[in-house]
Design an enzyme around this catalytic site. Structure first.
Site, PDB file in Angstrom:
ATOM      1  N   THR A 150       0.867  -1.359   0.052  1.00  0.00           N
ATOM      2  CA  THR A 150       0.038   0.056  -0.165  1.00  0.00           C
ATOM      3  C   THR A 150       0.825   1.288  -0.109  1.00  0.00           C
ATOM      4  O   THR A 150       2.140   1.155   0.285  1.00  0.00           O
ATOM      5  CB  THR A 150      -1.020   0.129   1.202  1.00  0.00           C
ATOM      6  OG1 THR A 150      -0.113   0.123   2.447  1.00  0.00           O
ATOM      7  CG2 THR A 150      -1.631  -1.425   1.296  1.00  0.00           C
ATOM      8  N   GLU A 206      -5.541  -3.685  -2.143  1.00  0.00           N
ATOM      9  CA  GLU A 206      -6.223  -4.844  -1.359  1.00  0.00           C
ATOM     10  C   GLU A 206      -7.294  -5.592  -2.120  1.00  0.00           C
ATOM     11  O   GLU A 206      -7.596  -6.767  -1.959  1.00  0.00           O
ATOM     12  CB  GLU A 206      -6.660  -4.480  -0.025  1.00  0.00           C
ATOM     13  CG  GLU A 206      -5.668  -4.053   0.972  1.00  0.00           C
ATOM     14  CD  GLU A 206      -5.375  -2.623   0.964  1.00  0.00           C
ATOM     15  OE1 GLU A 206      -4.954  -1.844   1.917  1.00  0.00           O
ATOM     16  OE2 GLU A 206      -5.753  -1.841  -0.236  1.00  0.00           O
ATOM     17  N   LYS A 228     -15.552  17.150   9.919  1.00  0.00           N
ATOM     18  CA  LYS A 228     -16.854  16.723  10.830  1.00  0.00           C
ATOM     19  C   LYS A 228     -17.016  18.380  11.506  1.00  0.00           C
ATOM     20  O   LYS A 228     -16.312  18.839  12.300  1.00  0.00           O
ATOM     21  CB  LYS A 228     -16.399  15.706  12.008  1.00  0.00           C
ATOM     22  CG  LYS A 228     -17.665  15.381  12.952  1.00  0.00           C
ATOM     23  CD  LYS A 228     -17.461  14.172  13.690  1.00  0.00           C
ATOM     24  CE  LYS A 228     -18.834  13.788  14.426  1.00  0.00           C
ATOM     25  NZ  LYS A 228     -18.659  12.445  15.046  1.00  0.00           N
ATOM     26  N   TRP A 267     -21.319  15.732   9.111  1.00  0.00           N
ATOM     27  CA  TRP A 267     -20.208  15.294   8.251  1.00  0.00           C
ATOM     28  C   TRP A 267     -20.385  16.065   7.000  1.00  0.00           C
ATOM     29  O   TRP A 267     -21.598  16.320   6.293  1.00  0.00           O
ATOM     30  CB  TRP A 267     -20.227  14.030   7.897  1.00  0.00           C
ATOM     31  CG  TRP A 267     -19.978  12.945   9.024  1.00  0.00           C
ATOM     32  CD1 TRP A 267     -20.939  11.988   9.464  1.00  0.00           C
ATOM     33  CD2 TRP A 267     -18.677  12.675   9.399  1.00  0.00           C
ATOM     34  NE1 TRP A 267     -20.191  11.397  10.579  1.00  0.00           N
ATOM     35  CE2 TRP A 267     -18.920  12.035  10.654  1.00  0.00           C
ATOM     36  CE3 TRP A 267     -17.654  13.363   9.368  1.00  0.00           C
ATOM     37  CZ2 TRP A 267     -17.747  11.424  11.441  1.00  0.00           C
ATOM     38  CZ3 TRP A 267     -16.252  12.732  10.171  1.00  0.00           C
ATOM     39  CH2 TRP A 267     -16.550  11.912  11.098  1.00  0.00           C
TER      40      TRP A 267
END
Length: 540
Positions: free
Chosen positions: A186, A329, A440, A445
């Site tokens: 990654t 992934e 936030k 959100w």
């Protein structure tokens, strides 16, 4: 009662031998460091794959040994894509854009025994080789660069190595389809990069999916230009899929500037290409009206595609961008935004909204959205947002050496992607944001992606990234980091007025800062971590 089919392993030797037998005449084109064009075909490529496999034996690479590559998208890299796993070893593509510490870390963590390096990248790689404790040999691939190569017993020239061995005879055999074929790490935006290990089975199944019409639909008649790097998530699996289909291939090498890519698309009559949004932002201005008549599929992923970018391509050449979503992934393609029959009859604006989604799950991929706190599975109603989770035969079940202690996986084995998404009743995934990039504000959100799309739709804006900055009253508030187009003067007030007509008042950023460019990660995504660090103390 069991079925009575043959127990035939899903493994890459089948893909190789199929291409060698059926597509020997098909072209593979490589563009060298100086822009020189080298033409070969699958027949010559296959012989070099066999020689490279024999060379790994000659180098003494152990069974299942890790073989690193530090290369551009080239025909030689494609040779290693098959020679390494078909001979039973594990291909480990090293990301050429990683910081030195991360590069050394993953080479040591994977225990690479040998590393193949393009000559044009040798100066970037060689100074760190002494820190790579398991690397015994460095094989330099001549890609047209004139980079000086020192006299060192650890260094071998690739072409000389291939000439020194006889091609591997007969058929490659992999008995266990679950044997490791390749591994990628990654990008390591938080902590050290983590290793993802792909099996032969997962790679073959992922390739089959890429050949499906509702994914990428690669066929023998296609000419593929993989712009997405082969050192990142196996170039989204497109090299394996192209060889499976027998597609013609054009490998751009280090020629990754927008004018060079536009020229390659034109000159080689490319029909399918794939890359990240920042690439296609740069290429679009290099095109003329009605350009690229051969191009049928323009895949884009890595981060959400601005609606304005996709529409820009549609208006310029008549072909919009098709989004795909995935991650290291997920091998990585997990969704593709191909339009379906349910969209027949929609207006151009409505179709653009559909194309702004990440699309529907690929066959064999399961997706769900969950409440990140309770784990409750949420409905696909086009409104409810939750953490996107994934499962399937080419989705990681764990990281190499269990580096995260299983934190990225649920108790029932699903991958937590770190993306927040909404899914509509037809399965179209709209990425709201990365969990770490949401703002936030006062308990509500705000999607940085939505704000970025609105800002980038404004005339005179080249790029925009939105980040959260601390706020005493609201905890966090959005800050817009905007790159004006060359020669354009924008004002804070103009940007805020533009956004205020498109989002709720409380979502409008508190401030705008103008920057020369949005910093990028090693995979070409916007590096919001860098921006957060830069503007940590910013006051509106």
């Amino acid at each position: 009662m069991l079925g009575q089919m043959q127990d035939y392993p899903l493994a890459l030797p089948h893909v190789f031998h199929r291409a060698e037998q059926l597509f020997a005449h098909k072209p593979i084109v490589g563009v060298g460091a100086g822009g020189t064009v080298h033409r070969t075909d699958y027949r010559a490529w296959a012989e070099r794959v066999r020689r490279a496999a024999a060379a790994l034996d000659a180098l003494g690479v152990s069974a299942e040994g890790r073989v690193g590559t530090f290369c551009w998208n080239t025909p030689a890299h494609l040779e290693l894509y098959f020679a390494v796993p078909c001979s039973g070893r594990v291909l480990h593509t090293l990301n050429i854009r990683l910081f030195t510490e991360q590069l050394v870390y993953i080479a040591n963590h994977a225990e690479d025994e040998v590393v193949f390096v393009d000559r044009s990248l040798f100066g970037q790689f060689w100074p760190h080789v002494d820190q790579m404790t398991t690397v015994r040999k460095v094989i330099v691939i001549d890609d047209g660069s004139d980079t000086a190569i020192p006299d060192d017993e650890r260094i071998t020239r690739y072409d000389a190595l291939l000439d020194s061995v006889e091609p591997f005879p007969g058929r490659f055999e992999i008995a266990d389809e679950n044997q490791a074929a390749a591994m990628c790490y990654t990008s390591g935006t938080t902590g050290n990069p983590k290793g993802v290990v792909y099996s032969h089975r997962s790679t073959v199944l992922h390739s089959i999916a890429v050949l499906m019409a509702d994914v990428a639909g690669l066929v023998e008649r296609d000419v593929l230009l993989p712009v997405v790097p082969m050192f990142h998530a196996n170039a989204w699996g497109t090299p394996y899929a192209a060889v499976f289909a027998g597609s013609s291939l054009v490998m751009p090498g280090p020629n990754m500037t927008p004018p060079a890519i536009a020229g390659i698309l034109r000159d080689h009559h490319v029909t399918v290409t794939a890359g990240v949004p920042t690439i296609w932002m740069g290429v679009l201005p290099e095109l003329s009206e009605g350009d690229l008549p051969d191009l049928r599929l323009l895949l884009c992923g890595g981060s959400a595609v601005p609606k304005s970018l996709s529409e820009g391509w549609r208006k310029k050449i008549g072909l919009p961008i098709t989004q795909a979503w995935g991650m290291t992934e997920t091998s990585p393609i997990a969704t593709t935004g191909v339009l379906k029959s349910v969209h027949d009859g929609l207006s151009d604006d409505e179709l653009a909204d559909v194309r702004a989604t990440a699309g529907t799950p690929s066959p064999l991929v399961d997706l769900r959205i969950c409440d990140p706190d309770t784990g409750e599975v949420l409905p696909w109603d086009g409104e409810t947002s939750g953490e996107l989770q994934s499962a399937g035969p080419w989705i990681a079940a764990s990281y190499y050496r269990n580096e995260d202690g299983g934190k990225q996986f649920t108790e029932d084995g699903w991958l937590k992607t770190g993306d927040v998404a909404v899914i509509d009743p037809y399965g179209y995934v709209k990425l709201v944001d990365r969990t770490k990039d949401l703002v936030k504000s006062g308990g509500e959100w705000i999607s940085s992606v939505d704000l970025e799309n609105e800002i980038m739709a404004m005339d005179g804006v080249a790029e925009a990234a939105v980040i959260a900055i601390p706020d005493e009253k609201w905890s966090e508030r959005p800050l817009a980091c905007v790159v004006p187009e060359e020669g354009v003067e924008l004002t804070r007030e103009a940007v805020l007025e533009h956004v205020a007509t498109r989002v709720a008042k409380w979502q409008v950023p508190d401030d705008v800062v103008f920057i020369d460019e949005v910093p990028k990660t090693s995979t070409g995504k916007f590096s919001k971590k860098t921006l957060r660090e830069k503007f940590a103390g910013h006051q509106a």
